[in-house]
Motif scaffolding. Structure first.
Motif, PDB file in Angstrom:
ATOM      1  N   VAL A 121      11.805  -1.065   9.146  1.00  0.00           N
ATOM      2  CA  VAL A 121      10.819  -2.139   9.286  1.00  0.00           C
ATOM      3  C   VAL A 121      10.997  -3.168   8.167  1.00  0.00           C
ATOM      4  O   VAL A 121      10.918  -4.370   8.405  1.00  0.00           O
ATOM      5  N   VAL A 122      11.252  -2.712   6.951  1.00  0.00           N
ATOM      6  CA  VAL A 122      11.485  -3.638   5.837  1.00  0.00           C
ATOM      7  C   VAL A 122      12.694  -4.520   6.130  1.00  0.00           C
ATOM      8  O   VAL A 122      12.649  -5.738   5.918  1.00  0.00           O
ATOM      9  N   LEU A 123      13.774  -3.943   6.628  1.00  0.00           N
ATOM     10  CA  LEU A 123      14.955  -4.749   6.958  1.00  0.00           C
ATOM     11  C   LEU A 123      14.618  -5.789   8.018  1.00  0.00           C
ATOM     12  O   LEU A 123      15.029  -6.953   7.919  1.00  0.00           O
ATOM     13  N   ASN A 124      13.857  -5.387   9.030  1.00  0.00           N
ATOM     14  CA  ASN A 124      13.459  -6.335  10.070  1.00  0.00           C
ATOM     15  C   ASN A 124      12.584  -7.449   9.486  1.00  0.00           C
ATOM     16  O   ASN A 124      12.740  -8.618   9.826  1.00  0.00           O
ATOM     17  N   ALA A 125      11.666  -7.067   8.605  1.00  0.00           N
ATOM     18  CA  ALA A 125      10.796  -8.062   7.973  1.00  0.00           C
ATOM     19  C   ALA A 125      11.596  -9.039   7.128  1.00  0.00           C
ATOM     20  O   ALA A 125      11.374 -10.257   7.188  1.00  0.00           O
ATOM     21  N   LEU A 126      12.550  -8.533   6.360  1.00  0.00           N
ATOM     22  CA  LEU A 126      13.377  -9.425   5.537  1.00  0.00           C
ATOM     23  C   LEU A 126      14.226 -10.346   6.404  1.00  0.00           C
ATOM     24  O   LEU A 126      14.479 -11.497   6.028  1.00  0.00           O
ATOM     25  N   ALA A 127      14.645  -9.881   7.568  1.00  0.00           N
ATOM     26  CA  ALA A 127      15.381 -10.747   8.493  1.00  0.00           C
ATOM     27  C   ALA A 127      14.491 -11.887   8.975  1.00  0.00           C
ATOM     28  O   ALA A 127      14.943 -13.040   9.085  1.00  0.00           O
ATOM     29  N   VAL A 128      13.221 -11.606   9.222  1.00  0.00           N
ATOM     30  CA  VAL A 128      12.276 -12.656   9.623  1.00  0.00           C
ATOM     31  C   VAL A 128      12.028 -13.619   8.463  1.00  0.00           C
ATOM     32  O   VAL A 128      11.969 -14.837   8.651  1.00  0.00           O
ATOM     33  N   VAL A 129      11.902 -13.082   7.254  1.00  0.00           N
ATOM     34  CA  VAL A 129      11.727 -13.934   6.073  1.00  0.00           C
ATOM     35  C   VAL A 129      12.909 -14.889   5.946  1.00  0.00           C
ATOM     36  O   VAL A 129      12.729 -16.101   5.769  1.00  0.00           O
ATOM     37  N   LYS A 130      14.103 -14.362   6.054  1.00  0.00           N
ATOM     38  CA  LYS A 130      15.298 -15.211   5.915  1.00  0.00           C
ATOM     39  C   LYS A 130      15.363 -16.244   7.031  1.00  0.00           C
ATOM     40  O   LYS A 130      15.686 -17.404   6.791  1.00  0.00           O
ATOM     41  N   GLN A 131      15.044 -15.840   8.238  1.00  0.00           N
ATOM     42  CA  GLN A 131      15.043 -16.779   9.369  1.00  0.00           C
ATOM     43  C   GLN A 131      14.012 -17.887   9.146  1.00  0.00           C
ATOM     44  O   GLN A 131      14.265 -19.050   9.446  1.00  0.00           O
ATOM     45  N   THR A 132      12.874 -17.533   8.594  1.00  0.00           N
ATOM     46  CA  THR A 132      11.786 -18.494   8.389  1.00  0.00           C
ATOM     47  C   THR A 132      12.063 -19.430   7.224  1.00  0.00           C
ATOM     48  O   THR A 132      11.826 -20.634   7.319  1.00  0.00           O
ATOM     49  N   LEU A 133      12.558 -18.885   6.110  1.00  0.00           N
ATOM     50  CA  LEU A 133      12.745 -19.669   4.893  1.00  0.00           C
ATOM     51  C   LEU A 133      14.163 -20.199   4.705  1.00  0.00           C
ATOM     52  O   LEU A 133      14.388 -21.067   3.873  1.00  0.00           O
ATOM     53  N   PRO A 178      13.997  -9.719  14.686  1.00  0.00           N
ATOM     54  CA  PRO A 178      13.464  -9.330  15.990  1.00  0.00           C
ATOM     55  C   PRO A 178      12.676 -10.472  16.626  1.00  0.00           C
ATOM     56  O   PRO A 178      12.041 -11.255  15.929  1.00  0.00           O
ATOM     57  N   THR A 179      12.744 -10.547  17.925  1.00  0.00           N
ATOM     58  CA  THR A 179      11.979 -11.562  18.646  1.00  0.00           C
ATOM     59  C   THR A 179      10.610 -10.987  18.997  1.00  0.00           C
ATOM     60  O   THR A 179      10.464  -9.787  19.203  1.00  0.00           O
ATOM     61  N   PRO A 180       9.598 -11.838  19.057  1.00  0.00           N
ATOM     62  CA  PRO A 180       8.250 -11.357  19.385  1.00  0.00           C
ATOM     63  C   PRO A 180       8.222 -10.652  20.743  1.00  0.00           C
ATOM     64  O   PRO A 180       8.904 -11.052  21.686  1.00  0.00           O
ATOM     65  N   LEU A 181       7.406  -9.618  20.816  1.00  0.00           N
ATOM     66  CA  LEU A 181       7.249  -8.855  22.047  1.00  0.00           C
ATOM     67  C   LEU A 181       5.998  -9.274  22.804  1.00  0.00           C
ATOM     68  O   LEU A 181       5.595  -8.602  23.746  1.00  0.00           O
ATOM     69  N   GLY A 182       5.364 -10.373  22.385  1.00  0.00           N
ATOM     70  CA  GLY A 182       4.144 -10.844  23.015  1.00  0.00           C
ATOM     71  C   GLY A 182       3.922 -12.309  22.702  1.00  0.00           C
ATOM     72  O   GLY A 182       4.833 -13.011  22.261  1.00  0.00           O
ATOM     73  N   ALA A 183       2.701 -12.757  22.889  1.00  0.00           N
ATOM     74  CA  ALA A 183       2.338 -14.166  22.722  1.00  0.00           C
ATOM     75  C   ALA A 183       1.908 -14.450  21.285  1.00  0.00           C
ATOM     76  O   ALA A 183       0.733 -14.677  21.004  1.00  0.00           O
ATOM     77  N   TYR A 184       2.853 -14.405  20.371  1.00  0.00           N
ATOM     78  CA  TYR A 184       2.591 -14.660  18.963  1.00  0.00           C
ATOM     79  C   TYR A 184       3.880 -15.126  18.311  1.00  0.00           C
ATOM     80  O   TYR A 184       4.950 -15.082  18.916  1.00  0.00           O
ATOM     81  N   VAL A 185       3.789 -15.586  17.075  1.00  0.00           N
ATOM     82  CA  VAL A 185       4.970 -15.970  16.309  1.00  0.00           C
ATOM     83  C   VAL A 185       5.225 -14.902  15.257  1.00  0.00           C
ATOM     84  O   VAL A 185       4.292 -14.229  14.809  1.00  0.00           O
ATOM     85  N   PRO A 186       6.481 -14.719  14.837  1.00  0.00           N
ATOM     86  CA  PRO A 186       6.774 -13.665  13.868  1.00  0.00           C
ATOM     87  C   PRO A 186       6.305 -13.971  12.449  1.00  0.00           C
ATOM     88  O   PRO A 186       6.095 -13.057  11.661  1.00  0.00           O
ATOM     89  N   ALA A 187       6.133 -15.267  12.123  1.00  0.00           N
ATOM     90  CA  ALA A 187       5.763 -15.626  10.758  1.00  0.00           C
ATOM     91  C   ALA A 187       4.982 -16.932  10.750  1.00  0.00           C
ATOM     92  O   ALA A 187       5.237 -17.817  11.572  1.00  0.00           O
ATOM     93  N   VAL A 188       4.061 -17.028   9.790  1.00  0.00           N
ATOM     94  CA  VAL A 188       3.284 -18.248   9.585  1.00  0.00           C
ATOM     95  C   VAL A 188       3.201 -18.495   8.086  1.00  0.00           C
ATOM     96  O   VAL A 188       2.903 -17.569   7.312  1.00  0.00           O
ATOM     97  N   ILE A 189       3.465 -19.741   7.688  1.00  0.00           N
ATOM     98  CA  ILE A 189       3.285 -20.147   6.294  1.00  0.00           C
ATOM     99  C   ILE A 189       1.959 -20.876   6.197  1.00  0.00           C
ATOM    100  O   ILE A 189       1.675 -21.794   6.973  1.00  0.00           O
ATOM    101  N   SER A 190       1.142 -20.446   5.240  1.00  0.00           N
ATOM    102  CA  SER A 190      -0.120 -21.119   4.943  1.00  0.00           C
ATOM    103  C   SER A 190      -0.201 -21.266   3.436  1.00  0.00           C
ATOM    104  O   SER A 190      -0.267 -20.258   2.718  1.00  0.00           O
ATOM    105  N   GLY A 191      -0.148 -22.505   2.965  1.00  0.00           N
ATOM    106  CA  GLY A 191      -0.123 -22.736   1.521  1.00  0.00           C
ATOM    107  C   GLY A 191       1.114 -22.105   0.921  1.00  0.00           C
ATOM    108  O   GLY A 191       2.233 -22.371   1.352  1.00  0.00           O
ATOM    109  N   GLY A 213       3.016  -7.944  12.660  1.00  0.00           N
ATOM    110  CA  GLY A 213       3.386  -6.540  12.592  1.00  0.00           C
ATOM    111  C   GLY A 213       4.812  -6.317  13.056  1.00  0.00           C
ATOM    112  O   GLY A 213       5.223  -6.837  14.092  1.00  0.00           O
ATOM    113  N   MET A 214       5.558  -5.576  12.264  1.00  0.00           N
ATOM    114  CA  MET A 214       6.957  -5.267  12.552  1.00  0.00           C
ATOM    115  C   MET A 214       7.076  -3.815  12.981  1.00  0.00           C
ATOM    116  O   MET A 214       6.468  -2.932  12.373  1.00  0.00           O
ATOM    117  N   LEU A 215       7.881  -3.586  13.997  1.00  0.00           N
ATOM    118  CA  LEU A 215       8.157  -2.236  14.481  1.00  0.00           C
ATOM    119  C   LEU A 215       9.531  -1.793  13.990  1.00  0.00           C
ATOM    120  O   LEU A 215      10.368  -2.630  13.632  1.00  0.00           O
TER     121      LEU A 215
END
Length: 158
Positions: free
Chosen positions: A73-85, A22-35, A42-44
């Motif tokens: 929501v889990v499927l959407n989150a895993l799609a973001v994980v795959k897109q990010t990693l 899913p693409t962000p619905l506002g002024a934020y990014v879907p994922a951030v890596i820190s360390g 938040g996923m809808l």
């Protein structure tokens, strides 16, 4: 072989497929890596860029519908994980999720709703899918969504 490598095979075996991230619905990014942590916004429960349903638990939406939404929501989150990693090989485990349930003031089954997400993560990731979590009742969520879940995954730094 690391059981996480089989996540996509487990999806197929359950008759599930990853949606487009899913693409962000506002002024934020879907994922951030820190360390070595991957934080997801938040996923809808979106399917084909639309909410599956709207409303509040205990008023407009049944517990079973909410559990289905949590799985989406889990499927959407895993799609973001795959897109990010790029793939799932860097996932070490799901560390935490926080589930928000838009609830009527007499609805007290938020943990059972978020079990729809927790159980699917365990089925797909095995022990690496077990996580800490919070399940919180709120008065309203974006777009009148019945649930929203954010995730934290531990990843290999590579």
């Amino acid at each position: 072989m690391n059981p996480i490598y089989h996540l996509e095979e487990r999806l197929k075996a359950k008759g599930l497929a990853l949606p487009p991230a899913p693409t962000p619905l506002g002024a934020y990014v879907p994922a951030v890596i820190s360390g070595n942590l991957l934080f997801l916004s938040g996923m809808l429960p979106l399917r084909d860029a639309r909410l599956i349903r709207t409303g509040k638990a205990g008023f407009d939406v049944t517990l079973e519908e909410l559990r289905e939404d949590a799985a989406q929501v889990v499927l959407n989150a895993l799609a973001v994980v795959k897109q990010t990693l790029g793939d799932f090989n860097r996932i070490v485990r799901c560390v935490k999720l926080t589930g928000y349930v838009a609830s009527a003031d007499t609805f007290y089954e938020q943990p059972q709703v978020i079990n729809g997400a927790s159980e699917l993560l365990f089925e797909l990731m095995g022990e690496r899918g077990r996580h800490c979590r919070s399940a919180v009742g709120v008065s309203v969520l974006p777009l009148n969504s019945p649930i929203e879940i954010d995730f934290i995954f531990e990843i290999d730094k590579c």
